[in-house]
Design a protein around this motif. Structure first.
Motif, PDB file in Angstrom:
ATOM      1  N   ILE A 246      63.605  37.405  19.548  1.00  0.00           N
ATOM      2  CA  ILE A 246      64.900  37.560  20.079  1.00  0.00           C
ATOM      3  C   ILE A 246      64.926  38.447  21.395  1.00  0.00           C
ATOM      4  CG2 ILE A 246      67.022  38.731  19.765  1.00  0.00           C
ATOM      5  CD1 ILE A 246      66.446  38.311  16.720  1.00  0.00           C
ATOM      6  N   ARG A 247      64.084  39.424  21.372  1.00  0.00           N
ATOM      7  CA  ARG A 247      63.815  40.131  22.616  1.00  0.00           C
ATOM      8  C   ARG A 247      63.271  39.383  23.855  1.00  0.00           C
ATOM      9  NH1 ARG A 247      61.234  45.851  20.113  1.00  0.00           N
ATOM     10  NH2 ARG A 247      63.464  47.002  19.632  1.00  0.00           N
ATOM     11  N   GLN A 248      62.204  38.655  23.403  1.00  0.00           N
ATOM     12  CA  GLN A 248      61.729  37.825  24.429  1.00  0.00           C
ATOM     13  C   GLN A 248      62.657  36.718  25.052  1.00  0.00           C
ATOM     14  OE1 GLN A 248      58.578  38.157  25.701  1.00  0.00           O
ATOM     15  NE2 GLN A 248      59.629  36.729  27.317  1.00  0.00           N
ATOM     16  N   GLY A 249      63.844  36.330  24.038  1.00  0.00           N
ATOM     17  CA  GLY A 249      64.725  35.363  24.553  1.00  0.00           C
ATOM     18  C   GLY A 249      65.483  35.969  25.547  1.00  0.00           C
ATOM     19  N   TRP A 250      65.795  37.418  25.070  1.00  0.00           N
ATOM     20  CA  TRP A 250      66.863  37.884  25.992  1.00  0.00           C
ATOM     21  C   TRP A 250      66.321  38.243  27.311  1.00  0.00           C
ATOM     22  CZ3 TRP A 250      71.622  38.776  26.692  1.00  0.00           C
ATOM     23  CH2 TRP A 250      72.127  39.885  27.722  1.00  0.00           C
ATOM     24  N   ILE A 251      65.038  38.794  27.423  1.00  0.00           N
ATOM     25  CA  ILE A 251      64.292  38.914  28.457  1.00  0.00           C
ATOM     26  C   ILE A 251      64.139  37.764  29.327  1.00  0.00           C
ATOM     27  CG2 ILE A 251      61.937  39.449  29.569  1.00  0.00           C
ATOM     28  CD1 ILE A 251      61.508  41.561  27.083  1.00  0.00           C
ATOM     29  N   THR A 252      63.883  36.741  28.870  1.00  0.00           N
ATOM     30  CA  THR A 252      63.812  35.290  29.599  1.00  0.00           C
ATOM     31  C   THR A 252      65.174  34.936  30.355  1.00  0.00           C
ATOM     32  OG1 THR A 252      62.097  34.507  28.224  1.00  0.00           O
ATOM     33  CG2 THR A 252      63.134  32.848  29.554  1.00  0.00           C
ATOM     34  N   TYR A 253      66.243  35.420  29.640  1.00  0.00           N
ATOM     35  CA  TYR A 253      67.458  34.982  30.050  1.00  0.00           C
ATOM     36  C   TYR A 253      67.964  35.728  31.024  1.00  0.00           C
ATOM     37  CZ  TYR A 253      72.746  34.766  29.883  1.00  0.00           C
ATOM     38  OH  TYR A 253      74.131  34.787  30.197  1.00  0.00           O
ATOM     39  N   THR A 254      67.698  37.145  30.724  1.00  0.00           N
ATOM     40  CA  THR A 254      68.091  37.942  31.843  1.00  0.00           C
ATOM     41  C   THR A 254      67.151  38.466  33.050  1.00  0.00           C
ATOM     42  OG1 THR A 254      67.361  39.641  30.605  1.00  0.00           O
ATOM     43  CG2 THR A 254      69.711  39.127  30.100  1.00  0.00           C
ATOM     44  N   ASN A 255      65.859  38.272  32.730  1.00  0.00           N
ATOM     45  CA  ASN A 255      64.744  38.593  33.656  1.00  0.00           C
ATOM     46  C   ASN A 255      64.907  40.010  33.853  1.00  0.00           C
ATOM     47  OD1 ASN A 255      62.457  38.097  35.370  1.00  0.00           O
ATOM     48  ND2 ASN A 255      63.679  37.991  36.941  1.00  0.00           N
ATOM     49  N   GLY A 256      65.303  40.886  32.836  1.00  0.00           N
ATOM     50  CA  GLY A 256      65.621  42.430  32.775  1.00  0.00           C
ATOM     51  C   GLY A 256      64.455  42.985  31.820  1.00  0.00           C
ATOM     52  N   PRO A 257      64.438  44.182  31.650  1.00  0.00           N
ATOM     53  CA  PRO A 257      63.791  45.054  30.779  1.00  0.00           C
ATOM     54  C   PRO A 257      64.257  44.919  29.383  1.00  0.00           C
ATOM     55  CG  PRO A 257      65.155  46.535  31.978  1.00  0.00           C
ATOM     56  CD  PRO A 257      65.546  45.294  32.666  1.00  0.00           C
ATOM     57  N   ASP A 258      63.416  45.186  28.463  1.00  0.00           N
ATOM     58  CA  ASP A 258      63.711  45.410  26.925  1.00  0.00           C
ATOM     59  C   ASP A 258      64.276  46.813  26.538  1.00  0.00           C
ATOM     60  OD1 ASP A 258      63.975  44.824  24.242  1.00  0.00           O
ATOM     61  OD2 ASP A 258      61.651  45.669  23.842  1.00  0.00           O
ATOM     62  N   ARG A 259      65.484  46.790  26.288  1.00  0.00           N
ATOM     63  CA  ARG A 259      66.042  48.310  26.076  1.00  0.00           C
ATOM     64  C   ARG A 259      66.274  48.496  24.404  1.00  0.00           C
ATOM     65  NH1 ARG A 259      70.953  48.116  30.055  1.00  0.00           N
ATOM     66  NH2 ARG A 259      71.191  46.123  28.890  1.00  0.00           N
ATOM     67  N   PRO A 260      65.126  48.874  23.646  1.00  0.00           N
ATOM     68  CA  PRO A 260      65.444  49.208  22.368  1.00  0.00           C
ATOM     69  C   PRO A 260      66.654  50.277  21.964  1.00  0.00           C
ATOM     70  CG  PRO A 260      63.136  49.209  22.959  1.00  0.00           C
ATOM     71  CD  PRO A 260      63.828  49.328  24.041  1.00  0.00           C
ATOM     72  N   LEU A 261      67.242  49.718  20.831  1.00  0.00           N
ATOM     73  CA  LEU A 261      68.523  50.524  20.577  1.00  0.00           C
ATOM     74  C   LEU A 261      68.351  51.244  19.395  1.00  0.00           C
ATOM     75  CD1 LEU A 261      71.611  51.058  20.830  1.00  0.00           C
ATOM     76  CD2 LEU A 261      71.919  49.071  19.231  1.00  0.00           C
ATOM     77  N   ALA A 262      67.398  50.809  18.163  1.00  0.00           N
ATOM     78  CA  ALA A 262      67.590  51.739  17.137  1.00  0.00           C
ATOM     79  C   ALA A 262      66.511  50.862  16.122  1.00  0.00           C
ATOM     80  CB  ALA A 262      68.737  51.879  16.070  1.00  0.00           C
ATOM     81  N   ARG A 263      65.630  51.886  15.203  1.00  0.00           N
ATOM     82  CA  ARG A 263      64.874  51.359  14.148  1.00  0.00           C
ATOM     83  C   ARG A 263      65.668  51.530  12.821  1.00  0.00           C
ATOM     84  NH1 ARG A 263      59.624  51.003  15.588  1.00  0.00           N
ATOM     85  NH2 ARG A 263      58.974  51.559  13.469  1.00  0.00           N
ATOM     86  N   LEU A 264      65.739  50.474  11.887  1.00  0.00           N
ATOM     87  CA  LEU A 264      66.452  50.634  10.959  1.00  0.00           C
ATOM     88  C   LEU A 264      65.850  50.459   9.682  1.00  0.00           C
ATOM     89  CD1 LEU A 264      69.235  48.060  11.784  1.00  0.00           C
ATOM     90  CD2 LEU A 264      69.319  50.198  12.248  1.00  0.00           C
TER      91      LEU A 264
END
Length: 283
Positions: A246-264
């Motif tokens: 999911i993160r890689q999909g977002w990075i590919t879409y935005t060409n931006g950095p990964d920004r983790p939110l929380a650990r559950l």
């Protein structure tokens, strides 16, 4: 496909009139109910009927779409169930705020995507994906069957074979994620399948893994990692691998950095009500 043409702004609460008309259906072979649902549904989500606008009267809608009052009534009931319209005796039928729309409905999602995949809409889809899919993968690690594994491996193989074909790659990718939802054994997970397919389609519109060989190879490898975690029945690894996809999909879409939110820390509930605690976190 029904459409609204030449719309002029109508006062809030007033019926759309004059040139603000939905054209009669072109494809007569379609059920009358479906023609009305799609015509009005697309018009509402496209903003041709604004929040608070009152729909034209039933006689006018029947004439515009060339349908019976019975077909119109059933179509309006369907739209109401989707949250796109509301009605009250002696007041009429109007368009409620967008927050009332059922965004898990496959038609609503498709019409919203047709309006345009703006970044905020896609971001909302990805936020919901990360809320559900890692948990589905963790559950699938404990509940998957050999048939589930075989199906997932076929989908990964299809992705590998379609690395230079955007549509085929997208279809195989969506089928993979729907298969994970099914393998989770949770019927409610299955109901978000349309949302996931829409999220993938929206992201692929702007930037797809097939645009670059390295991205396609990464996507295939990451999906294969989910399958291997499921094969080992490793819930933590499956959740982590899904989150990475999911993160890689977002990075590919935005060409931006990964920004983790929380650990559950998540909990699995057995059918007998017994709880088995286990940390399912993504890094």
């Amino acid at each position: 496909m029904p459409s609204l043409r030449g719309r002029k702004e109508a006062p809030r609460g007033a019926a759309a009139t004059g040139s603000d008309r939905v054209s009669a259906p072109v494809r007569r072979s379609r059920a009358a109910h479906d023609v009305v649902v799609e015509g009005l549904g697309r018009a509402i989500i496209a903003g041709r009927f604004k929040t608070g606008d009152t729909l034209p009267g039933k006689d006018e809608l029947c004439a515009r779409f060339g349908v019976s009052r019975t077909a119109l009534r059933e179509a309006l009931q369907t739209l109401a169930a989707k949250g796109l319209i509301a009605a009250k005796t002696r007041i009429g039928t109007w368009v409620p705020e967008a927050r009332h729309w059922n965004m898990f409905d496959s038609d609503v999602l498709a019409w919203r995507l047709a309006r345009g995949a703006d970044p905020d809409f896609v971001a909302s889809l990805f936020e919901v994906r990360q809320a559900f899919e890692p948990v589905a993968a963790a559950l699938a690690a404990k509940r998957r069957s050999e048939a589930d594994l075989a199906g997932l491996r076929r989908h990964v193989a299809a992705m590998v074979a379609a690395r230079d074909d955007k549509q085929r790659f997208s279809d195989a990718d969506a089928a993979f994620h729907l298969c994970v939802l099914d393998a989770s054994g949770n019927p409610i997970m299955h109901s978000i399948g349309a949302l996931i397919a829409t999220a993938l389609a929206a992201a692929f519109e702007l930037s797809a893994p097939t645009d670059e060989p390295a991205l396609a190879e990464t996507a295939c490898r990451q999906h294969a990692a989910i399958v291997e975690a499921l094969a080992r029945r490793d819930a933590q690894a499956a959740a982590d691998a899904m989150m990475q996809v999911i993160r890689q999909g977002w990075i590919t879409y935005t060409n931006g950095p990964d920004r983790p939110l929380a650990r559950l820390s998540l909990t699995t509930f057995s059918q007998k009500g017994r709880r088995t605690r286990g940390k399912v976190a993504s890094s």
